[in-house]
Design an enzyme around this catalytic site. Structure first.
Site, short mmCIF file in Angstrom:
data_model
loop_
_atom_site.label_atom_id
_atom_site.label_comp_id
_atom_site.label_asym_id
_atom_site.label_seq_id
_atom_site.Cartn_x
_atom_site.Cartn_y
_atom_site.Cartn_z
N PHE B 13 -3.00 2.10 -10.58
CA PHE B 13 -1.64 2.66 -10.53
C PHE B 13 -1.25 2.85 -9.07
O PHE B 13 -0.76 3.88 -8.65
CB PHE B 13 -1.63 3.99 -11.30
CG PHE B 13 -0.26 4.39 -11.82
CD1 PHE B 13 0.45 3.54 -12.67
CD2 PHE B 13 0.28 5.63 -11.52
CE1 PHE B 13 1.70 3.91 -13.17
CE2 PHE B 13 1.53 6.01 -12.03
CZ PHE B 13 2.24 5.15 -12.85
N VAL B 157 -0.83 -15.24 -6.86
CA VAL B 157 -0.47 -16.06 -5.70
C VAL B 157 1.05 -16.02 -5.56
O VAL B 157 1.78 -16.34 -6.49
CB VAL B 157 -0.94 -17.52 -5.88
CG1 VAL B 157 -0.53 -18.37 -4.68
CG2 VAL B 157 -2.46 -17.59 -6.07
N GLU B 214 -3.59 -4.98 6.91
CA GLU B 214 -4.43 -4.01 6.20
C GLU B 214 -5.23 -3.16 7.19
O GLU B 214 -5.43 -3.55 8.34
CB GLU B 214 -5.44 -4.76 5.30
CG GLU B 214 -4.82 -5.67 4.28
CD GLU B 214 -4.36 -4.93 3.03
OE1 GLU B 214 -4.97 -3.91 2.68
OE2 GLU B 214 -3.37 -5.39 2.42
N ASP B 225 -8.55 -13.96 2.52
CA ASP B 225 -7.49 -13.80 1.53
C ASP B 225 -6.90 -15.17 1.17
O ASP B 225 -6.71 -15.49 -0.01
CB ASP B 225 -6.38 -12.88 2.08
CG ASP B 225 -5.19 -12.79 1.14
OD1 ASP B 225 -5.31 -12.09 0.12
OD2 ASP B 225 -4.16 -13.45 1.40
N LYS B 229 -6.97 -17.27 -2.43
CA LYS B 229 -5.76 -17.80 -3.07
C LYS B 229 -5.87 -19.30 -3.36
O LYS B 229 -5.51 -19.75 -4.45
CB LYS B 229 -4.53 -17.51 -2.20
CG LYS B 229 -4.07 -16.06 -2.33
CD LYS B 229 -2.94 -15.73 -1.38
CE LYS B 229 -2.50 -14.29 -1.56
NZ LYS B 229 -1.80 -13.77 -0.38
#
Lengths: 345, 345
Positions: B13, B157, B214, B225, B229
């Site tokens: 959440f 993606v 990040e 990352d 993907k």
């Protein structure tokens, strides 16, 4: 399990029709596997090359051969007929009509009447001809709905690149609020050649030789083709209910080498941009040459490549690009509509 | 006609989960109109903010309020539970599981176990987490097929931009033969900032402040990352059966201002390009900084905008671009998968 037979009627057998016929022949086995359906071509009509009708299925390789060798169907064939496309649409026994006749840009006819004839007989229709969408979309959609048949037309804008399917199938619940694109490759080509310093007449001559420019270049150069495309997009995707006459249209006929150079000095290039949006609660449409920054997405769309950007309420803006299409991509568009009908029958 | 009730369980959440909850609340009426279905959220689990379970439907605005005000669900609520996401996946009564937990890039866990738990109970699953596709796609797909449930993952993606749906729904019968894209916006942003002459550390600091980078930038900067993907894309669209470790990966950590300037002198820019193709009958994958021409489509993809180009056997190459997405586009991706499950139930 016995395969179901689906009969299609092809109105028009030009480059697109023939490429579709070849693709259909090639993919027949796969269609059978996926849908347990055998697709027969029950009729092929043309304006000047004769007509074939055979409700047991026309031999497509013979039909293709005739055109390649004689540019006319062999009148001695058992299935040879003297019939117009409208007569075929109205009388032959078929399940899906394929409207593949040449565009009449100022009326959308006789394609509109062909499709109406199919719908009135409760037959599905696939159109590769954008005229019906640009001139009579709502009437045709309502008639299709009333008769509970399908009406698909992916090929009409950007060949087989998903545009209408993209919205219908992958952007569900989204409302389209703005459409922008480069949709006419002739003008894209001509502007690039003029930027190289070539004379307008020379560019047109070369374009004709290379097949980028039509015999009468005015429809492209003056923006009519682009206007028909943005009208089709806006009618289907934004409920515009307009015709190409309602598009605020300016072609590239007055763009000079000097203007292109001046734009270049500002870091820009000139592109023929199609635009549709909402102003004061009403859909407005325009086609006109615009300066766009050299580093922009639109500037990167060169040659026969095309793009459409769709702005939505929920998914922001999504753009889809078709890269240097050949006739096979147009054939795929028609084929993908056939698959969509088969998948929804 | 009484509406059907569909119960969903949300694992996670965070920003995406909360944006999806808001979108769901907003679109509930439209879903009811189209599918005669009322969607109740039966569970929301988090790692550190508590868990809610209510098979009659959680009050979403109260749940959202709790998090906004206290960053934790109110322990005094009747539906408050101390349960892990896996416990929710294994025991709560729901129809569709939403895997929205944070990515564990080197294992795909515990998301894989969450989805397996759903499939074993013959429940559908939607994943916004790319880990499961990058690490265990074939196993999960087979388990979903065996249990005749749906498994959708559009958001993994390019957020809600149709990529998987584009192929499944609008490029039917096409085989994908090559995939190319710019799929990581952090590296795109960092390369652009370094090109302006800023120091690497300064760029990272600014990126963190603006939310592009990040807390641990290594996963983006070193190309992990992007590798996850392209692995996800290749596993789903080209049957590659690889993991991010199989991607020939080079990040942008060694790219200097001087290299960018040299590229510029050659009329190029440096982008972190994801690529997948077939070599000697085998799918190969790589991620690496490459020079692309300044006037190319790839060069025009700046900032948080992203692109994927799909080369096919029948439709040539089609590219799709997502423009400067916000959290709403991610929420739409999850929502579009919900709609796809509802439309196929």
């Amino acid at each position: 399990m016995t395969a179901n037979r689906i009969k299609i009627a092809m109105l028009g057998f030009g480059n697109v029709g023939r490429a579709f016929a070849r693709l259909l022949t090639e993919k027949q086995g796969e269609i059978l596997d996926k849908f347990n359906v055998w697709v027969d071509v029950a009729a092929i009509s043309t304006k000047s090359k004769g007509c074939l009708v055979n409700e047991d299925g026309i031999n497509l390789s013979e039909a293709l051969n005739d055109i390649e060798k004689f540019n006319h169907f062999d009148k001695k064939r058992k299935d040879y007929r003297e019939m117009t496309s409208l007569e075929v649409a109205e009388s032959v026994d078929y399940d899906i009509l394929f409207e593949l006749t040449p565009l009449q840009i100022f009326s959308g006819q006789p394609a509109i009447d062909h499709i109406k004839a199919a719908f009135k007989r409760k037959k599905h229709a696939v159109s590769a001809n954008k005229g019906p969408l640009a001139w009579a979309y709502e009437e045709l959609r309502d008639l299709a709905n009333k008769n509970r048949v399908h009406f698909f037309y992916e090929t009409t804008v950007m060949d087989g690149t998903p545009v209408f399917n993209l919205v219908d199938e992958t952007l569900k619940f989204c409302k389209i609020t703005e459409i922008k694109g480069i949709l006419n490759s002739t003008t894209n080509f001509v502007l690039e050649e003029i930027a190289k310093g070539k004379a307008y007449d020379e560019v047109i001559k070369e374009g004709k030789k290379r097949g980028f420019v039509e015999e009468d270049p005015a429809m492209d150069i003056e923006g009519w083709d682009a206007a028909a495309k943005i009208a089709a997009l806006l009618n289907v995707l934004m409920g515009a209910n307009i015709t190409p006459y309602d598009v605020d249209r300016k072609g590239i006929e007055d763009i000079t080498f000097e203007q292109i150079k001046e734009a270049e000095n500002r870091g820009n290039v000139i592109k023929l941009i199609c635009y549709g949006g909402i102003e004061n609660g009403k859909v407005i449409a325009r086609v006109r040459p615009e300066e766009v920054s050299k580093s922009s997405l639109l500037a990167s769309i060169t040659g026969t490549t095309s793009i459409v950007s769709l702005t939505t309420d929920m998914m922001g803006t999504v753009s889809i690009v078709e890269h240097e299409p050949e006739i096979e991509q147009t054939a795929y568009g028609v084929f993908s509509d056939l698959i969509r009908v088969l998948g929804n029958m």
